[in-house]
Scaffold this motif. Structure first.
Motif, short mmCIF file in Angstrom:
data_model
loop_
_atom_site.label_atom_id
_atom_site.label_comp_id
_atom_site.label_asym_id
_atom_site.label_seq_id
_atom_site.Cartn_x
_atom_site.Cartn_y
_atom_site.Cartn_z
N ALA A 282 10.93 1.20 -5.98
CA ALA A 282 11.92 1.94 -6.76
C ALA A 282 12.27 1.19 -8.05
CB ALA A 282 13.19 2.15 -5.93
N VAL A 283 12.42 -0.12 -7.96
CA VAL A 283 12.78 -0.92 -9.13
C VAL A 283 11.62 -0.96 -10.13
CG1 VAL A 283 13.28 -3.29 -9.90
CG2 VAL A 283 14.49 -2.32 -7.96
N SER A 284 10.40 -1.12 -9.63
CA SER A 284 9.25 -1.21 -10.53
C SER A 284 8.86 0.15 -11.09
CB SER A 284 8.06 -1.85 -9.83
OG SER A 284 7.58 -0.98 -8.82
N GLY A 285 9.19 1.22 -10.40
CA GLY A 285 8.88 2.56 -10.88
C GLY A 285 7.42 2.95 -10.77
N SER A 286 6.66 2.22 -9.99
CA SER A 286 5.25 2.50 -9.85
C SER A 286 4.85 2.46 -8.37
CB SER A 286 4.43 1.47 -10.63
OG SER A 286 3.06 1.59 -10.31
N ILE A 287 4.34 3.59 -7.91
CA ILE A 287 3.87 3.64 -6.52
C ILE A 287 2.35 3.69 -6.56
CG2 ILE A 287 3.91 4.90 -4.35
CD1 ILE A 287 6.61 6.02 -5.12
N SER A 288 1.77 2.49 -6.54
CA SER A 288 0.31 2.38 -6.49
C SER A 288 -0.05 1.46 -5.34
CB SER A 288 -0.22 1.82 -7.81
OG SER A 288 0.22 0.49 -7.98
N LEU A 289 -1.30 1.50 -4.94
CA LEU A 289 -1.74 0.65 -3.84
C LEU A 289 -1.54 -0.83 -4.17
CD1 LEU A 289 -3.04 0.38 -1.05
CD2 LEU A 289 -5.27 0.40 -2.17
N ALA A 290 -1.88 -1.22 -5.38
CA ALA A 290 -1.71 -2.61 -5.78
C ALA A 290 -0.24 -3.02 -5.75
CB ALA A 290 -2.28 -2.82 -7.18
N ASN A 291 0.65 -2.13 -6.17
CA ASN A 291 2.07 -2.43 -6.19
C ASN A 291 2.64 -2.51 -4.77
OD1 ASN A 291 4.23 -3.15 -7.76
ND2 ASN A 291 4.94 -1.06 -8.07
N ILE A 292 2.15 -1.66 -3.87
CA ILE A 292 2.59 -1.70 -2.47
C ILE A 292 2.14 -3.01 -1.83
CG2 ILE A 292 2.29 -0.64 -0.20
CD1 ILE A 292 2.10 2.08 -1.66
N VAL A 293 0.89 -3.38 -2.05
CA VAL A 293 0.37 -4.64 -1.49
C VAL A 293 1.15 -5.82 -2.05
CG1 VAL A 293 -1.64 -6.17 -1.42
CG2 VAL A 293 -1.92 -3.73 -1.01
N PHE A 294 1.42 -5.80 -3.35
CA PHE A 294 2.21 -6.87 -3.96
C PHE A 294 3.59 -6.95 -3.33
CE2 PHE A 294 5.15 -8.44 -7.23
CZ PHE A 294 4.62 -9.70 -7.43
N GLY A 295 4.23 -5.81 -3.12
CA GLY A 295 5.55 -5.77 -2.49
C GLY A 295 5.52 -6.30 -1.07
N LEU A 296 4.46 -5.97 -0.33
CA LEU A 296 4.32 -6.48 1.03
C LEU A 296 4.16 -8.00 1.04
CD1 LEU A 296 2.00 -3.78 2.62
CD2 LEU A 296 4.34 -4.34 3.34
N ILE A 297 3.36 -8.51 0.12
CA ILE A 297 3.13 -9.96 0.07
C ILE A 297 4.41 -10.70 -0.31
CG2 ILE A 297 1.92 -11.78 -1.19
CD1 ILE A 297 -0.50 -9.84 -1.32
N VAL A 298 5.08 -10.23 -1.35
CA VAL A 298 6.31 -10.90 -1.80
C VAL A 298 7.39 -10.82 -0.73
CG1 VAL A 298 8.17 -10.82 -3.50
CG2 VAL A 298 5.81 -10.64 -4.24
N SER A 299 7.54 -9.66 -0.09
CA SER A 299 8.57 -9.53 0.95
C SER A 299 8.23 -10.39 2.17
CB SER A 299 8.76 -8.07 1.35
OG SER A 299 7.59 -7.54 1.91
#
Length: 159
Positions: free
Chosen positions: A16-33
């Motif tokens: 929601a904060v990044s405003g981009s729902i892409s596979l790369a962004n989801i994977v990045f979010g999973l890794i950081v979280s």
């Protein structure tokens, strides 16, 4: 609250904060979280088991893909033979898993593997009825389920 739910909330907030729902962004979010939760896991209830459970779940996923490939190959070989020499049938598999989630997961993993299909669960939830394309060696099939999917499910999702 489960660390998995917290991790998914972190990922949702990140998307929601990044405003981009892409596979790369989801994977990045999973890794950081995952890294963030890893840093504070000892401060959360049940947090120390998070990584152990995660590795066990990943082990179950890898086993599923391995069994999927092997059974798909076996079925392909069976159906391409000039003479189809199989003994289809239904057998009763005694369950070791106990919770509804574990039973459902086992039944679905069996159904998703080519050549087998979960048919029913007994009323007492102690027996799973399985249809197999080849029941020539039922005990070997039962042992494969017991030492494969069922064992991994019990390791990953202990009652």
């Amino acid at each position: 609250m489960s660390l998995y739910i917290i991790q998914l909330l972190f990922v949702a907030v990140w998307l929601a904060v990044s405003g981009s729902i892409s596979l790369a962004n989801i994977v990045f979010g999973l890794i950081v979280s995952a890294l963030a939760l890893g840093l504070i896991r000892h401060q959360l209830p049940g947090g120390d088991n998070h990584w152990l459970r995660l590795t066990r779940v990943l082990s179950l996923v890898l086993l599923f893909f391995k069994e999927l490939a092997l059974s798909a190959w076996k079925v392909a070989v069976l159906v391409t033979r000039p003479r189809l020499d199989v003994k289809p049938g239904i057998f009763a598999y005694p369950l070791t898993v106990t919770t509804d989630f574990q039973i459902t997961l086992l039944a679905n993993l069996i159904t998703l593997t080519p050549g087998t299909l979960s048919v029913d669960v007994s009323a007492d939830r102690k027996t799973l009825y399985v249809h197999a394309i080849d029941c020539s060696d039922i005990e070997a099939t039962k042992n494969d389920i017991r030492n494969g999917f069922e064992k991994k499910i019990m390791e990953a999702f202990q009652g």
